[in-house]
Write a protein that holds these residues in place. Structure first.
Motif, PDB file in Angstrom:
ATOM      1  N   TYR A  66      -3.840 -66.133 -10.977  1.00  0.00           N
ATOM      2  CA  TYR A  66      -5.065 -66.855 -10.614  1.00  0.00           C
ATOM      3  C   TYR A  66      -4.890 -68.367 -10.634  1.00  0.00           C
ATOM      4  O   TYR A  66      -5.843 -69.098 -10.452  1.00  0.00           O
ATOM      5  CB  TYR A  66      -6.196 -66.453 -11.561  1.00  0.00           C
ATOM      6  CG  TYR A  66      -6.310 -64.962 -11.744  1.00  0.00           C
ATOM      7  CD1 TYR A  66      -6.492 -64.129 -10.643  1.00  0.00           C
ATOM      8  CD2 TYR A  66      -6.221 -64.389 -13.003  1.00  0.00           C
ATOM      9  CE1 TYR A  66      -6.592 -62.751 -10.799  1.00  0.00           C
ATOM     10  CE2 TYR A  66      -6.316 -63.016 -13.176  1.00  0.00           C
ATOM     11  CZ  TYR A  66      -6.497 -62.206 -12.079  1.00  0.00           C
ATOM     12  OH  TYR A  66      -6.586 -60.846 -12.228  1.00  0.00           O
ATOM     13  N   SER A 180      -6.485 -66.682  -5.356  1.00  0.00           N
ATOM     14  CA  SER A 180      -5.906 -65.498  -5.982  1.00  0.00           C
ATOM     15  C   SER A 180      -4.847 -64.913  -5.053  1.00  0.00           C
ATOM     16  O   SER A 180      -4.705 -65.351  -3.908  1.00  0.00           O
ATOM     17  CB  SER A 180      -7.006 -64.459  -6.252  1.00  0.00           C
ATOM     18  OG  SER A 180      -7.484 -63.904  -5.037  1.00  0.00           O
ATOM     19  N   SER A 182      -4.862 -62.332  -3.332  1.00  0.00           N
ATOM     20  CA  SER A 182      -5.452 -61.774  -2.117  1.00  0.00           C
ATOM     21  C   SER A 182      -6.275 -62.786  -1.343  1.00  0.00           C
ATOM     22  O   SER A 182      -6.958 -62.440  -0.377  1.00  0.00           O
ATOM     23  CB  SER A 182      -6.352 -60.577  -2.492  1.00  0.00           C
ATOM     24  OG  SER A 182      -7.380 -60.974  -3.396  1.00  0.00           O
ATOM     25  N   GLY A 185     -10.514 -66.273  -4.801  1.00  0.00           N
ATOM     26  CA  GLY A 185     -10.814 -65.518  -6.002  1.00  0.00           C
ATOM     27  C   GLY A 185     -11.744 -66.293  -6.917  1.00  0.00           C
ATOM     28  O   GLY A 185     -11.781 -67.527  -6.888  1.00  0.00           O
ATOM     29  N   GLY A 274     -12.038 -61.094  -5.958  1.00  0.00           N
ATOM     30  CA  GLY A 274     -10.597 -61.226  -5.820  1.00  0.00           C
ATOM     31  C   GLY A 274      -9.791 -60.882  -7.061  1.00  0.00           C
ATOM     32  O   GLY A 274     -10.227 -60.916  -8.168  1.00  0.00           O
TER      33      GLY A 274
END
Length: 274
Positions: A66, A180, A182, A185, A274
């Motif tokens: 993160y 993040s 993906s 986030g 996320g």
């Protein structure tokens, strides 16, 4: 009818006037005047010990998933930095006495040490100079801040500029933490990082030096309406400078502890997106 004040009885001085009454007690205060400096001593000492230990631990300062980076290690500049933590390169060697944020920590410490509120706090709590109002100074001689090393307190206005740069770096860290694996986030760590940055900005902007920079040299506020508005805003914050000084110590410790706990695997970050 008029009344005439009478002098207290006592031995006469060389000019024929009565001398001041001798008071044997060191202070006539009967309240717990020693309690505030004691609390300040314990609070500041605890924070300094915690911060020192964390700075020289050299681990658990970055959450790669993160991009959480603790302010105590920002910017990470040694070649010991974990991958992804070094946003500005690694120009420093990994000697254990060199902290990861070696370029910014001294200026951050200097800004706090020379802060007008912190001067009052540690002068009273650590040096007993004086420990409280109407209580004698523990030192027999007073020279103010005109000699070494206290004469360097006058560089506070320059430390303010360094604090602004550090706050910008911390702001960038808080923004980067919204990324993040993906994509975008958002988690509890983001709330803590952003909250810490907001408090740091409020403390920095509420500084007396900032207030002087924004409007201290103006002779006519009417000719500088924008600066006057900002000066008014800073002046209102300045009345809360003491509270903000303590709040930011708390947010810094909380942010660092949270990042350390997530990085060490003590618990997982509470994720919302996320």
């Amino acid at each position: 009818m008029t009344t005439t004040a009478t002098r207290p009885s006592g031995p006469a001085d060389n000019r024929g006037a009565r001398a001041r009454a001798a008071i044997a007690a060191k202070t006539l205060r009967t309240d717990r005047w020693w309690f505030p400096p004691l609390v300040t001593f314990v609070g500041l000492a605890a924070w300094v010990i915690y911060a020192t230990v964390r700075v020289f631990m050299h681990k658990w300062y970055f959450v790669e998933d993160y991009h959480y980076l603790t302010p105590f290690y920002s910017p990470c500049l040694t070649d010991r930095c974990v991958e992804g933590a070094a946003e500005f390169g690694t120009p420093l060697p990994s000697f254990w006495l060199i902290p990861e944020a070696a370029f910014t920590l001294p200026f951050l410490l200097l800004f706090r040490l020379t802060c007008y509120y912190y001067r009052k706090a540690y002068y009273r709590a650590f040096w007993l100079s004086p420990p409280a109002c109407a209580v004698p100074d523990a030192h027999g001689k007073y020279t103010g801040e005109t000699r070494f090393p206290l004469i360097f307190q006058n560089i506070h206005r320059y430390a303010f500029y360094a604090a602004v740069i550090i706050s910008l770096i911390n702001t960038w860290d808080a923004i980067r933490a919204f990324q993040s694996p993906s994509g975008f986030g958002f988690g509890l760590g983001n709330i803590i990082l952003v909250g810490n940055v907001v408090m740091l900005w409020l403390y920095t902007v509420s500084c007396h030096s900032c207030r002087h920079i924004t409007g201290g040299r103006l002779k006519h506020f009417s000719k500088h309406p924008l600066r006057y508005r900002f000066w008014t805003f800073v002046s209102k914050l300045n009345t809360r400078h003491m509270e903000l000084a303590w709040i930011t110590l708390g947010t810094l410790a909380l942010t660092d502890f949270y990042v350390m706990a997530v990085s060490a695997g003590w618990f997982s970050d509470l994720r919302f997106i996320g």
